[in-house]
Design a protein around this motif. Sequence first.
Motif, PDB file in Angstrom:
ATOM      1  N   ARG A 246       1.733  -8.848  -1.408  1.00 10.95           N
ATOM      2  CA  ARG A 246       2.265  -7.776  -0.565  1.00 10.95           C
ATOM      3  C   ARG A 246       2.905  -8.358   0.690  1.00 10.95           C
ATOM      4  N   LEU A 247       2.240  -9.299   1.321  1.00 12.60           N
ATOM      5  CA  LEU A 247       2.783  -9.921   2.530  1.00 12.60           C
ATOM      6  C   LEU A 247       4.078 -10.676   2.228  1.00 12.60           C
ATOM      7  N   GLN A 248       4.128 -11.324   1.094  1.00 14.10           N
ATOM      8  CA  GLN A 248       5.352 -12.048   0.730  1.00 14.10           C
ATOM      9  C   GLN A 248       6.500 -11.072   0.427  1.00 14.10           C
ATOM     10  N   ARG A 249       6.189  -9.952  -0.237  1.00  7.13           N
ATOM     11  CA  ARG A 249       7.228  -8.932  -0.480  1.00  7.13           C
ATOM     12  C   ARG A 249       7.773  -8.406   0.839  1.00  7.13           C
ATOM     13  N   LEU A 250       6.892  -8.208   1.811  1.00  2.68           N
ATOM     14  CA  LEU A 250       7.307  -7.730   3.125  1.00  2.68           C
ATOM     15  C   LEU A 250       8.272  -8.721   3.778  1.00  2.68           C
ATOM     16  N   ILE A 251       8.002 -10.003   3.634  1.00  2.00           N
ATOM     17  CA  ILE A 251       8.925 -11.017   4.165  1.00  2.00           C
ATOM     18  C   ILE A 251      10.290 -10.867   3.513  1.00  2.00           C
ATOM     19  N   HIS A 252      10.316 -10.744   2.196  1.00  2.00           N
ATOM     20  CA  HIS A 252      11.585 -10.625   1.479  1.00  2.00           C
ATOM     21  C   HIS A 252      12.333  -9.339   1.837  1.00  2.00           C
ATOM     22  N   GLU A 253      11.592  -8.259   1.955  1.00  2.34           N
ATOM     23  CA  GLU A 253      12.219  -6.980   2.312  1.00  2.34           C
ATOM     24  C   GLU A 253      12.811  -7.023   3.713  1.00  2.34           C
ATOM     25  N   THR A 254      12.090  -7.596   4.654  1.00  2.13           N
ATOM     26  CA  THR A 254      12.590  -7.641   6.025  1.00  2.13           C
ATOM     27  C   THR A 254      13.664  -8.706   6.208  1.00  2.13           C
ATOM     28  N   ALA A 255      13.643  -9.737   5.366  1.00  3.51           N
ATOM     29  CA  ALA A 255      14.663 -10.792   5.467  1.00  3.51           C
ATOM     30  C   ALA A 255      16.046 -10.241   5.180  1.00  3.51           C
ATOM     31  N   ALA A 256      16.125  -9.333   4.234  1.00  7.30           N
ATOM     32  CA  ALA A 256      17.420  -8.765   3.878  1.00  7.30           C
ATOM     33  C   ALA A 256      18.009  -7.931   5.012  1.00  7.30           C
ATOM     34  N   LEU A 257      17.158  -7.449   5.908  1.00  6.39           N
ATOM     35  CA  LEU A 257      17.615  -6.562   6.982  1.00  6.39           C
ATOM     36  C   LEU A 257      17.636  -7.219   8.360  1.00  6.39           C
TER      37      LEU A 257
ATOM     38  N   ARG B 127      10.827  -7.424  13.131  1.00  8.25           N
ATOM     39  CA  ARG B 127       9.974  -7.043  11.997  1.00  8.25           C
ATOM     40  C   ARG B 127       9.824  -8.208  11.019  1.00  8.25           C
ATOM     41  N   HIS B 128      10.944  -8.901  10.785  1.00  8.92           N
ATOM     42  CA  HIS B 128      10.890 -10.048   9.879  1.00  8.92           C
ATOM     43  C   HIS B 128      10.014 -11.155  10.468  1.00  8.92           C
ATOM     44  N   ALA B 129      10.176 -11.442  11.744  1.00 12.79           N
ATOM     45  CA  ALA B 129       9.367 -12.478  12.395  1.00 12.79           C
ATOM     46  C   ALA B 129       7.880 -12.121  12.330  1.00 12.79           C
ATOM     47  N   GLU B 130       7.555 -10.856  12.530  1.00  9.34           N
ATOM     48  CA  GLU B 130       6.164 -10.407  12.457  1.00  9.34           C
ATOM     49  C   GLU B 130       5.616 -10.536  11.036  1.00  9.34           C
ATOM     50  N   ALA B 131       6.448 -10.213  10.049  1.00 12.29           N
ATOM     51  CA  ALA B 131       6.021 -10.351   8.651  1.00 12.29           C
ATOM     52  C   ALA B 131       5.733 -11.812   8.321  1.00 12.29           C
ATOM     53  N   CYS B 132       6.588 -12.707   8.787  1.00 10.74           N
ATOM     54  CA  CYS B 132       6.376 -14.141   8.558  1.00 10.74           C
ATOM     55  C   CYS B 132       5.104 -14.623   9.248  1.00 10.74           C
ATOM     56  N   THR B 133       4.919 -14.200  10.474  1.00  8.83           N
ATOM     57  CA  THR B 133       3.736 -14.603  11.230  1.00  8.83           C
ATOM     58  C   THR B 133       2.464 -14.116  10.554  1.00  8.83           C
ATOM     59  N   GLN B 134       2.461 -12.864  10.139  1.00  8.13           N
ATOM     60  CA  GLN B 134       1.277 -12.310   9.494  1.00  8.13           C
ATOM     61  C   GLN B 134       0.970 -13.062   8.198  1.00  8.13           C
ATOM     62  N   PHE B 135       1.998 -13.340   7.404  1.00 14.08           N
ATOM     63  CA  PHE B 135       1.803 -14.080   6.153  1.00 14.08           C
ATOM     64  C   PHE B 135       1.171 -15.441   6.439  1.00 14.08           C
ATOM     65  N   HIS B 136       1.756 -16.187   7.362  1.00 12.32           N
ATOM     66  CA  HIS B 136       1.287 -17.546   7.632  1.00 12.32           C
ATOM     67  C   HIS B 136      -0.091 -17.569   8.295  1.00 12.32           C
ATOM     68  N   GLN B 137      -0.408 -16.568   9.088  1.00 10.51           N
ATOM     69  CA  GLN B 137      -1.729 -16.508   9.717  1.00 10.51           C
ATOM     70  C   GLN B 137      -2.823 -16.173   8.713  1.00 10.51           C
ATOM     71  N   ARG B 138      -2.502 -15.394   7.718  1.00  2.82           N
ATOM     72  CA  ARG B 138      -3.527 -14.904   6.790  1.00  2.82           C
ATOM     73  C   ARG B 138      -3.607 -15.684   5.490  1.00  2.82           C
ATOM     74  N   TYR B 139      -2.573 -16.461   5.191  1.00  5.38           N
ATOM     75  CA  TYR B 139      -2.501 -17.129   3.887  1.00  5.38           C
ATOM     76  C   TYR B 139      -3.739 -17.992   3.600  1.00  5.38           C
ATOM     77  N   ALA B 140      -4.103 -18.863   4.527  1.00  5.12           N
ATOM     78  CA  ALA B 140      -5.210 -19.796   4.286  1.00  5.12           C
ATOM     79  C   ALA B 140      -6.519 -19.077   3.964  1.00  5.12           C
ATOM     80  N   GLU B 141      -6.786 -17.979   4.677  1.00  4.28           N
ATOM     81  CA  GLU B 141      -8.033 -17.247   4.424  1.00  4.28           C
ATOM     82  C   GLU B 141      -7.979 -16.459   3.118  1.00  4.28           C
ATOM     83  N   LEU B 142      -6.785 -16.021   2.723  1.00  2.00           N
ATOM     84  CA  LEU B 142      -6.648 -15.225   1.513  1.00  2.00           C
ATOM     85  C   LEU B 142      -6.533 -16.071   0.245  1.00  2.00           C
TER      86      LEU B 142
END
Length: 146
Positions: free
Chosen positions: A21-32, A42-57
């Motif tokens: 879901r987080l990766q889809r959000l990156i792709h969706e916001t990247a296009a815009l 929004r795209h920067a926030e999506a990237c930040t959230q993905f990278h902050q949560r990836y290791a724990e998930l």
Amino acid sequence: MAHPRAPLERLIRANADEINRLQRLIHETAALRWRGPEEKQRHAEACTQFHQRYAELAFPGGYAHALQQLAAHDPNIVDGVLTFLEVRPYFFRSGYMWKTLYKRVQRVPMGVNQQARLQVIVAAYKAYRAARDARGSDPFATGKGL
């Protein structure tokens, strides 16, 4: 009665869904992101959230921690790794993680039940590779390339 590994299996699957879901959000916001500063934010926030949560998930308790425990031959991590290998979740970089864990868990001493679980995983992986090689989906498998 639920299997004792069921909660961990559900967690691994739920975490994979969240990574996807987080990766889809990156792709969706990247296009815009080129439409203006709000979209770029929004795209920067999506990237930040993905990278902050990836290791724990990516792996319950943290992927790096699991690798450290495997390197230390800690028997407490084996069941979690075997469950991850059995579930074989699909998300960004999960294939690389799967192969690394697959190779490293084989070096750790384990009990009879864990060895039996590993043998099922090894057999399933061999069958997967044989089927993949037979259908020729890997253009580099024969050494001929594209």
